[in-house]
Design a protein around this motif. Sequence first.
Motif, PDB file in Angstrom:
ATOM      1  N   GLU A 145      -1.248  -4.148  -8.046  1.00 54.78           N
ATOM      2  CA  GLU A 145      -2.359  -3.891  -8.968  1.00 54.78           C
ATOM      3  C   GLU A 145      -3.688  -3.790  -8.236  1.00 54.78           C
ATOM      4  OE1 GLU A 145      -0.984  -7.168 -11.445  1.00 54.78           O
ATOM      5  OE2 GLU A 145      -2.323  -6.332 -12.975  1.00 54.78           O
ATOM      6  N   ASP A 146      -3.902  -4.731  -7.311  1.00 55.88           N
ATOM      7  CA  ASP A 146      -5.161  -4.748  -6.557  1.00 55.88           C
ATOM      8  C   ASP A 146      -5.359  -3.460  -5.772  1.00 55.88           C
ATOM      9  OD1 ASP A 146      -5.914  -7.164  -7.431  1.00 55.88           O
ATOM     10  OD2 ASP A 146      -5.571  -8.240  -5.550  1.00 55.88           O
TER      11      ASP A 146
ATOM     12  N   GLY B 103      -4.454  -0.548  -6.855  1.00 59.61           N
ATOM     13  CA  GLY B 103      -4.510   0.595  -7.767  1.00 59.61           C
ATOM     14  C   GLY B 103      -3.175   1.018  -8.340  1.00 59.61           C
TER      15      GLY B 103
ATOM     16  N   ARG C  54       0.848  -1.206   0.000  1.00 53.67           N
ATOM     17  CA  ARG C  54       0.000   0.000   0.000  1.00 53.67           C
ATOM     18  C   ARG C  54       0.882   1.254   0.000  1.00 53.67           C
ATOM     19  NH1 ARG C  54       0.515   3.675   2.805  1.00 53.67           N
ATOM     20  NH2 ARG C  54       0.527   2.501   4.744  1.00 53.67           N
TER      21      ARG C  54
END
Length: 437
Positions: free
Chosen positions: A294-295, A297, A93
Amino acid sequence: MTDAPAEQFQTLTGMRDVLFPESSRRRALVQLFAEVVESAGYRELSPPLLEHLGVFLRVGETTDVVTKEMYDFTDKDGSRIALRPELTAGVVRAFVQHRPLLPWKVWYSGSNFRHERPQKGRYRSFEQVGVEVLGVDDPDLDVEVIALAWRFYTALGLRQVRLLLNTLGEHSDRERYTDAVRAHFEARAADLSEAGRTTLARNPLRVLDSKRPEDRAVVADAPVVADCLSPGAAAHFERVSAGLDALGIPYTEDPRLVRGLDYYRRTTFEFVADALDAAQNAVGGGGRYDRLAEDMGGPPTDGIGFALGVDRILLACDAEGVFPGPDAACDVFVVDLVGGESARDLTHGLRDAGMSADRRFGGGSMKAQMKAADRSGARIAVLVGPDELEAGEVTLRPLRGHAPTAGSAPADAGGGGGREQRRVRRDDLIDELRNEL
Ligand code: HAM
């Protein structure tokens, strides 16, 4: 207001206070870890303990860590948040949020929270140290990452840690493998334990990890991932194995090693400590992951890392009798029999000179102060009695079997019990102690 029941003033189940000397041993462990990984170019990252729940859901919505063990709750503004159960998701993140230059090599240490059934080596609040690298596909990086964990265990003095190595293949290989494993277990469902059947419905690969005897028999002839590997994944794994061979790092290939989190692909590994009970002997684990960035963003980005369990590593160190932790004793203890001003001023001056110094507050008898000096573990006591004060001197008394300096003579202050001590000018104290310590 009524008094709260006493049990509210105890730690929560599965959580512990870490008292001295264990606290300083932990700090030394983290320091050693930092030295090992910083020498390879990794830099520290400290993500927060709390994140949006969505960050951790990426760890795997079919895993126990997410479905059963997460400390998640609604924040005051109504958002769903959670205490971190591990650090990889928070690191990714942070990567997506800050877009650092690639490759991004970070290390971390800190607490994680999982609502597990507590037992020795399994806690609801536990500490990890770890590394993550974002942005490198090269299998030689897998070797570097594994070698760093190995170097760290070795630096601690551990000799009974084993490396288990596996690959889960590419994402599509993993899917094919999951289908093959599901088909195998569904055909033998009647032989599985009830818990095994429940796991099968949610996450077939996790059945491979079951420790229940009924399940073990069915797991024994389950398909192995090697049957489902694409040529690229197989070549990657070969290069990793060859690299570990070249560096002389022993490993066991374990085709059933699946790990408890969903994000892995290609290389996966675990470190087990043979000195610990088999149920909680995993002292670290990691592997490659994809889709996490990717998950969240970000751009598609390769990732790999590991986390090592500090609590279990220290249990393994106890079992092997290694890494006792640092000697936290202070250098000097000031014993003041003349009102406290000398203790106040000398401890301050000694600390200014870079030494560690302690004293007993509230004065007390010679006996009481010497007892405190012994308990402090100090190597030398600096005594100030009326004679010393008058003469502008202090008495140096070696403690803990510290060898006296040549030419020292028994002195009078406080009855040294036959131990050698000597008087020095108060103005020379710092230089004298520098020679002595
Ligand atoms: P993990 O296998 O869930 O992986 O945890 C890593 C290590 O943390 C375990 O091997 C164990 O030593 C320790 N650990 C886990 N749960 C507990 C507990 N309840 N009590 C005490 N120690 C525990 C991960 O956390 C991944 N984030 C590793 C990773 C990093 N994969 C890629 N990068």
